[in-house]
Design a protein around this motif. Structure first.
Motif, PDB file in Angstrom:
ATOM      1  N   SER A  22      69.671 -13.879  80.268  1.00 11.33           N
ATOM      2  CA  SER A  22      70.044 -12.850  81.239  1.00 11.33           C
ATOM      3  C   SER A  22      70.826 -13.512  82.371  1.00 11.33           C
ATOM      4  O   SER A  22      70.503 -14.629  82.798  1.00 11.33           O
ATOM      5  N   THR A  75      71.725  -6.086  87.216  1.00 17.53           N
ATOM      6  CA  THR A  75      71.265  -5.113  86.225  1.00 17.53           C
ATOM      7  C   THR A  75      69.791  -4.790  86.459  1.00 17.53           C
ATOM      8  O   THR A  75      68.988  -5.676  86.745  1.00 17.53           O
ATOM      9  N   TYR A 103      67.262  -7.340  75.971  1.00 19.41           N
ATOM     10  CA  TYR A 103      66.517  -8.443  75.373  1.00 19.41           C
ATOM     11  C   TYR A 103      65.852  -7.991  74.072  1.00 19.41           C
ATOM     12  O   TYR A 103      65.844  -8.722  73.069  1.00 19.41           O
ATOM     13  N   SER A 128      67.800  -4.541  81.406  1.00 17.55           N
ATOM     14  CA  SER A 128      67.714  -5.937  80.997  1.00 17.55           C
ATOM     15  C   SER A 128      66.684  -6.113  79.880  1.00 17.55           C
ATOM     16  O   SER A 128      66.920  -6.841  78.902  1.00 17.55           O
ATOM     17  N   GLY A 182      73.334  -8.655  80.675  1.00 16.44           N
ATOM     18  CA  GLY A 182      72.946  -8.177  81.998  1.00 16.44           C
ATOM     19  C   GLY A 182      74.043  -8.312  83.030  1.00 16.44           C
ATOM     20  O   GLY A 182      73.772  -8.467  84.230  1.00 16.44           O
ATOM     21  N   GLU A 240      65.869  -3.795  85.814  1.00 23.43           N
ATOM     22  CA  GLU A 240      64.908  -4.432  84.921  1.00 23.43           C
ATOM     23  C   GLU A 240      64.778  -3.696  83.595  1.00 23.43           C
ATOM     24  O   GLU A 240      64.652  -4.325  82.533  1.00 23.43           O
TER      25      GLU A 240
END
Length: 383
Positions: A200, A221, A230, A226, A172, A223
């Protein structure tokens, strides 16, 4: 079982994202080490008085965190371990023969000489702050090491006999792409380490990174990106044999972090050093986050700590905030009946939505629930 955490706050330079207590006053490390050894003596009975203490209690984990513990000299590391093993915990609370003994290191600190020092100590696990394999992003974070030094460090640790290595990664970064993150993950996997923690990039108030964000010099970054990063993290690591056993942690079978797992399972631990926290089942305490004040107080024989006694609601909330992070989740049977009923009722809407799973008496986050874990935990807590 019980844990010992020792905070080593020294850093040669500060990274822009770090919110942990640290100092660049490395010249005071001898005096600080002496204070740590003295605090150990002052608090030698702390864990024996823990709520879950047993007659044959042992130290099962020792963790040197920071800061940068690899900034300590070999002499000071030897002094710390000599105090632990031979002067404080050898009788009533001995170190287990199978204890996990971890030290956090920076890759550039792992010189052949430092690796040799580690081989002479009880250390059997190293946690290394890699963060990224991009020299450009490392420079942005103001990390001291280069990507090339990570490979060198791993090789030296293996030669020193360290068979349990963990690395930290971040994702991120401003302007980081999915392709960039995939490359970092591939590089991490190529190292063949036993454990990976991934986080993050956080913009914590009080850090340089937070100030840069407030000044609109960097942009966080979004959402969606991100979340995609993940998801890629989970998919890549689990496909390569890692167990996703906690929100941010992945381990080869048999290599979970036992020290951190103890935190999540409410095992008692003693924290030594400036800003260190301790927990014994019925209270929490934390030392002053100032190295000068810490050293001067210990030298006067005074523990510079604040103490909070935990009521039943706080203990329940702590369990929600820790155990629910893990793959196994919360074992409902450990809760007193009123709290068990309370939790089960509040969990129902999240179970219906597929964000929580109740199985074999344990309540755990589903994969979709992990993404909104903070809001779920908030819903389940006592207010």
């Amino acid at each position: 079982m019980a844990g010992l955490y020792i905070h080593i706050p020294f850093c040669a330079s500060r990274c822009i994202y770090c919110g942990f207590y640290s100092t660049t006053a490395v010249a005071s490390q001898d005096r600080y080490t002496d204070a740590l050894c003295r605090e150990m003596q002052m608090q030698k009975d702390y864990l024996l008085k823990a709520l879950n203490a047993t007659p044959h209690m042992e130290l099962s984990t020792i963790y040197l965190g920071g800061g940068t513990p690899s900034q300590l000299s070999g002499e000071n590391l030897e002094k710390l371990f000599d105090t632990i093993y031979n002067k404080v915990y050898q009788d009533q609370l001995p170190v287990s023969a199978t204890a996990e003994v971890t030290i956090e290191c920076n890759p550039d600190d792992i010189t052949p000489q430092f690796a040799s020092i580690l081989s002479s100590l009880p250390v059997n696990r190293v946690s290394m702050g890699v963060q990224t394999f991009s020299d450009e992003r490392l420079k942005f974070l103001r990390r001291r090491h280069s990507a090339r030094e990570v490979d060198q460090a791993i090789g030296r640790l293996r030669q020193a006999g360290i068979g349990n290595i963990s690395i930290d990664l971040m994702f991120g970064f401003p302007q980081e792409t999915m392709a960039d993150w995939r490359i970092d993950l591939q590089q991490a996997l190529s190292l063949e380490v036993e454990h990976i923690s991934a986080y993050s990039l956080m913009y914590e108030e009080g850090t340089v990174l937070y100030r840069l964000q407030q000044e609109k010099r960097v942009r966080e970054t979004d959402e969606e990106t991100s979340l995609a990063m993940y998801n890629l993290l989970i998919d890549e690591l689990t496909a390569h044999g890692f167990e996703h056993y906690e929100i941010s942690n992945f381990a080869r079978p048999g290599f979970r972090s036992r020290h951190n797992s103890s935190y999540w399972q409410a095992v008692s631990y003693l924290g030594l050093g400036a800003s260190a926290h301790s927990y014994n089942g019925y209270s929490r305490q934390w030392n002053v986050a100032d190295i000068r004040q810490y050293i001067e107080a210990i030298e006067r024989g005074v523990l510079p700590a604040e103490i909070e006694t935990l009521d039943a609601d706080t203990q329940y909330n702590d369990r929600i905030a820790t155990a629910l992070r893990t793959r196994e989740g919360i074992d409902l049977s450990v809760l007193e009946k009123p709290y068990q009923t309370y939790l089960e009722e509040l969990a129902i809407p999240h179970i219906w939505r597929g964000h929580l799973v109740l199985k074999d008496g344990c309540l755990a986050l589903s994969r979709s629930g992990i993404f909104i874990s903070d809001s779920i935990m908030a819903d389940l807590m006592k207010v």
